[in-house]
Scaffold this active site. Structure first.
Site, PDB file in Angstrom:
ATOM      1  N   PRO A 152       0.829  -1.205   0.000  1.00 53.76           N
ATOM      2  CA  PRO A 152       0.000   0.000   0.000  1.00 53.76           C
ATOM      3  C   PRO A 152       0.864   1.256   0.000  1.00 53.76           C
ATOM      4  O   PRO A 152       1.890   1.323   0.677  1.00 53.76           O
ATOM      5  CB  PRO A 152      -0.796  -0.099   1.301  1.00 53.76           C
ATOM      6  CG  PRO A 152      -0.775  -1.535   1.674  1.00 53.76           C
ATOM      7  CD  PRO A 152       0.573  -2.016   1.207  1.00 53.76           C
ATOM      8  N   LYS A 200      -3.418  -4.939   5.962  1.00 53.37           N
ATOM      9  CA  LYS A 200      -2.106  -5.305   5.408  1.00 53.37           C
ATOM     10  C   LYS A 200      -1.048  -5.102   6.487  1.00 53.37           C
ATOM     11  O   LYS A 200      -1.196  -4.251   7.371  1.00 53.37           O
ATOM     12  CB  LYS A 200      -1.758  -4.422   4.204  1.00 53.37           C
ATOM     13  CG  LYS A 200      -2.787  -4.407   3.101  1.00 53.37           C
ATOM     14  CD  LYS A 200      -2.547  -5.490   2.119  1.00 53.37           C
ATOM     15  CE  LYS A 200      -3.539  -5.382   0.963  1.00 53.37           C
ATOM     16  NZ  LYS A 200      -3.196  -6.203  -0.147  1.00 53.37           N
ATOM     17  N   ILE A 227      -2.345  -3.407  -3.813  1.00 52.15           N
ATOM     18  CA  ILE A 227      -2.753  -4.650  -4.450  1.00 52.15           C
ATOM     19  C   ILE A 227      -4.013  -5.121  -3.726  1.00 52.15           C
ATOM     20  O   ILE A 227      -4.044  -5.187  -2.494  1.00 52.15           O
ATOM     21  CB  ILE A 227      -1.637  -5.702  -4.342  1.00 52.15           C
ATOM     22  CG1 ILE A 227      -0.425  -5.252  -5.146  1.00 52.15           C
ATOM     23  CG2 ILE A 227      -2.127  -7.064  -4.794  1.00 52.15           C
ATOM     24  CD1 ILE A 227       0.827  -6.078  -4.905  1.00 52.15           C
TER      25      ILE A 227
END
Length: 113
Positions: free
Chosen positions: A2, A33, A65
């Site tokens: 990120p 994440k 992602i």
């Protein structure tokens, strides 16, 4: 993976490291994440104008992602609230671009994800 990039015309405080630390932890939490992969970029650009004024503003990019399209509304609300709290930028003076990056287009450590 990120990346939160923030460009603002608001002068950054001397403790901008604290700001990036708070934003990094928030991004990790919002996206689920590991913070070890989160990057935050905070830039001051006094030559910015929005809606005809130079009142405090921010342009943000949040890329990751697997960024869930269904969560962009929540992410916008949370990021705007944090920018208002940390930098006194009203939510109506913030634009955010969300990007879901395919793994093969995100490089790291001499390879891709």
């Amino acid at each position: 993976m990120p990346l939160l990039s923030i460009e603002t015309n608001t002068a950054l405080p001397a403790n901008s490291g604290r700001l990036t630390a708070e934003l990094s932890a928030s991004v990790a939490q919002w996206l689920g994440k590991p913070e070890a992969y989160v990057m935050v970029r905070l830039q001051h650009n006094p030559a910015m104008r929005f809606a005809g004024t130079t009142d405090p503003l921010a342009y943000c990019e949040l890329k990751s992602i697997g960024l869930p399209e269904s969560r962009t509304g929540d992410l916008s609300r949370d990021l705007c609230a944090q920018l208002e709290q940390l930098l006194s930028i009203p939510p109506e003076r913030v634009y955010i671009e969300f990007s879901d990056a395919p793994r093969k287009f995100w490089g790291w450590n001499g390879s891709t994800f």
